[in-house]
Write a protein that holds these residues in place. Sequence first.
Motif, PDB file in Angstrom:
ATOM      1  N   ASP A 145       0.789  -1.239   0.000  1.00  0.00           N
ATOM      2  CA  ASP A 145       0.000   0.000   0.000  1.00  0.00           C
ATOM      3  C   ASP A 145       0.818   1.284   0.000  1.00  0.00           C
ATOM      4  N   VAL A 146       2.123   1.204  -0.202  1.00  0.00           N
ATOM      5  CA  VAL A 146       2.932   2.414  -0.364  1.00  0.00           C
ATOM      6  C   VAL A 146       2.675   2.954  -1.777  1.00  0.00           C
ATOM      7  N   VAL A 147       2.489   4.253  -1.890  1.00  0.00           N
ATOM      8  CA  VAL A 147       2.276   4.905  -3.186  1.00  0.00           C
ATOM      9  C   VAL A 147       3.478   5.785  -3.465  1.00  0.00           C
ATOM     10  N   ARG A 148       4.015   5.653  -4.693  1.00  0.00           N
ATOM     11  CA  ARG A 148       5.197   6.433  -5.087  1.00  0.00           C
ATOM     12  C   ARG A 148       5.091   6.833  -6.552  1.00  0.00           C
ATOM     13  N   ASP A 149       5.806   7.877  -6.910  1.00  0.00           N
ATOM     14  CA  ASP A 149       5.959   8.256  -8.311  1.00  0.00           C
ATOM     15  C   ASP A 149       7.242   7.631  -8.820  1.00  0.00           C
ATOM     16  N   LEU A 150       7.147   6.872  -9.935  1.00  0.00           N
ATOM     17  CA  LEU A 150       8.305   6.251 -10.562  1.00  0.00           C
ATOM     18  C   LEU A 150       8.503   6.852 -11.942  1.00  0.00           C
ATOM     19  N   PRO A 151       9.715   6.754 -12.497  1.00  0.00           N
ATOM     20  CA  PRO A 151       9.947   7.257 -13.848  1.00  0.00           C
ATOM     21  C   PRO A 151       9.096   6.481 -14.851  1.00  0.00           C
ATOM     22  N   ALA A 152       8.479   7.192 -15.781  1.00  0.00           N
ATOM     23  CA  ALA A 152       7.645   6.554 -16.795  1.00  0.00           C
ATOM     24  C   ALA A 152       8.496   6.122 -17.988  1.00  0.00           C
ATOM     25  N   GLU A 153       8.147   4.979 -18.550  1.00  0.00           N
ATOM     26  CA  GLU A 153       8.771   4.514 -19.797  1.00  0.00           C
ATOM     27  C   GLU A 153       8.206   5.358 -20.938  1.00  0.00           C
ATOM     28  N   SER A 154       8.682   5.143 -22.149  1.00  0.00           N
ATOM     29  CA  SER A 154       8.225   5.937 -23.292  1.00  0.00           C
ATOM     30  C   SER A 154       6.729   5.756 -23.574  1.00  0.00           C
ATOM     31  N   ASP A 155       6.155   4.615 -23.173  1.00  0.00           N
ATOM     32  CA  ASP A 155       4.729   4.374 -23.384  1.00  0.00           C
ATOM     33  C   ASP A 155       3.861   4.883 -22.230  1.00  0.00           C
ATOM     34  N   GLY A 156       4.475   5.518 -21.237  1.00  0.00           N
ATOM     35  CA  GLY A 156       3.749   6.068 -20.101  1.00  0.00           C
ATOM     36  C   GLY A 156       3.572   5.105 -18.946  1.00  0.00           C
ATOM     37  N   ALA A 157       4.030   3.868 -19.104  1.00  0.00           N
ATOM     38  CA  ALA A 157       3.927   2.858 -18.048  1.00  0.00           C
ATOM     39  C   ALA A 157       5.136   2.953 -17.123  1.00  0.00           C
ATOM     40  N   PRO A 158       5.010   2.465 -15.890  1.00  0.00           N
ATOM     41  CA  PRO A 158       6.171   2.421 -14.998  1.00  0.00           C
ATOM     42  C   PRO A 158       7.143   1.338 -15.465  1.00  0.00           C
ATOM     43  N   PRO A 159       8.355   1.297 -14.925  1.00  0.00           N
ATOM     44  CA  PRO A 159       9.312   0.254 -15.299  1.00  0.00           C
ATOM     45  C   PRO A 159       8.740  -1.141 -15.035  1.00  0.00           C
ATOM     46  N   ALA A 160       9.194  -2.127 -15.801  1.00  0.00           N
ATOM     47  CA  ALA A 160       8.708  -3.499 -15.641  1.00  0.00           C
ATOM     48  C   ALA A 160       9.076  -4.069 -14.273  1.00  0.00           C
ATOM     49  N   ARG A 161      10.248  -3.700 -13.749  1.00  0.00           N
ATOM     50  CA  ARG A 161      10.696  -4.160 -12.432  1.00  0.00           C
ATOM     51  C   ARG A 161      11.265  -2.983 -11.660  1.00  0.00           C
ATOM     52  N   TRP A 162      11.119  -3.038 -10.345  1.00  0.00           N
ATOM     53  CA  TRP A 162      11.624  -1.959  -9.491  1.00  0.00           C
ATOM     54  C   TRP A 162      12.143  -2.557  -8.198  1.00  0.00           C
ATOM     55  N   ILE A 163      13.343  -2.170  -7.805  1.00  0.00           N
ATOM     56  CA  ILE A 163      13.924  -2.613  -6.538  1.00  0.00           C
ATOM     57  C   ILE A 163      13.694  -1.503  -5.528  1.00  0.00           C
ATOM     58  N   LEU A 164      13.108  -1.863  -4.406  1.00  0.00           N
ATOM     59  CA  LEU A 164      12.703  -0.877  -3.419  1.00  0.00           C
ATOM     60  C   LEU A 164      13.245  -1.255  -2.052  1.00  0.00           C
ATOM     61  N   ARG A 165      13.791  -0.283  -1.371  1.00  0.00           N
ATOM     62  CA  ARG A 165      14.077  -0.429   0.053  1.00  0.00           C
ATOM     63  C   ARG A 165      12.930   0.274   0.753  1.00  0.00           C
ATOM     64  N   HIS A 166      12.300  -0.385   1.685  1.00  0.00           N
ATOM     65  CA  HIS A 166      11.095   0.174   2.304  1.00  0.00           C
ATOM     66  C   HIS A 166      11.383   1.566   2.843  1.00  0.00           C
ATOM     67  N   PRO A 167      10.552   2.539   2.458  1.00  0.00           N
ATOM     68  CA  PRO A 167      10.827   3.943   2.827  1.00  0.00           C
ATOM     69  C   PRO A 167      10.676   4.249   4.310  1.00  0.00           C
ATOM     70  N   ASP A 168       9.980   3.421   5.064  1.00  0.00           N
ATOM     71  CA  ASP A 168       9.796   3.696   6.489  1.00  0.00           C
ATOM     72  C   ASP A 168      10.901   3.090   7.340  1.00  0.00           C
ATOM     73  N   ARG A 169      11.843   2.435   6.722  1.00  0.00           N
ATOM     74  CA  ARG A 169      12.933   1.795   7.453  1.00  0.00           C
ATOM     75  C   ARG A 169      14.199   2.649   7.302  1.00  0.00           C
ATOM     76  N   PRO A 170      15.072   2.671   8.269  1.00  0.00           N
ATOM     77  CA  PRO A 170      16.321   3.430   8.134  1.00  0.00           C
ATOM     78  C   PRO A 170      17.216   2.830   7.052  1.00  0.00           C
ATOM     79  N   ALA A 171      18.191   3.593   6.617  1.00  0.00           N
ATOM     80  CA  ALA A 171      19.090   3.145   5.550  1.00  0.00           C
ATOM     81  C   ALA A 171      19.826   1.867   5.914  1.00  0.00           C
ATOM     82  N   GLY A 172      19.906   1.522   7.188  1.00  0.00           N
ATOM     83  CA  GLY A 172      20.585   0.306   7.620  1.00  0.00           C
ATOM     84  C   GLY A 172      19.798  -0.960   7.343  1.00  0.00           C
TER      85      GLY A 172
END
Length: 74
Positions: free
Chosen positions: A15-42
């Motif tokens: 349920d996290v909502v984010r803006d990702l870079p759009a591909e040329s067709d307007g869709a988001p990337p096929a795959r995305w690696i995410l570090r949970h934003p509510d967790r510290p960098a560690g």
Amino acid sequence: MALVRVRFVGGPADDVVRDLPAESDGAPPARWILRHPDRPAGDVADHLYERGVRAGPDGWTMRFVRTDPFGATE
């Protein structure tokens, strides 16, 4: 660079909502690696998400695939 809003479904970023870079067709990337934003960098995990087949009525979703140790996906 154009951005597209996505909602992450499943996994630690459920349920996290984010803006990702759009591909040329307007869709988001096929795959995305995410570090949970509510967790510290560690936080020592990368979370892999894949784009849904098409946008639904509420926009695009990125579905949880798996979690890997930090750096294993690079």
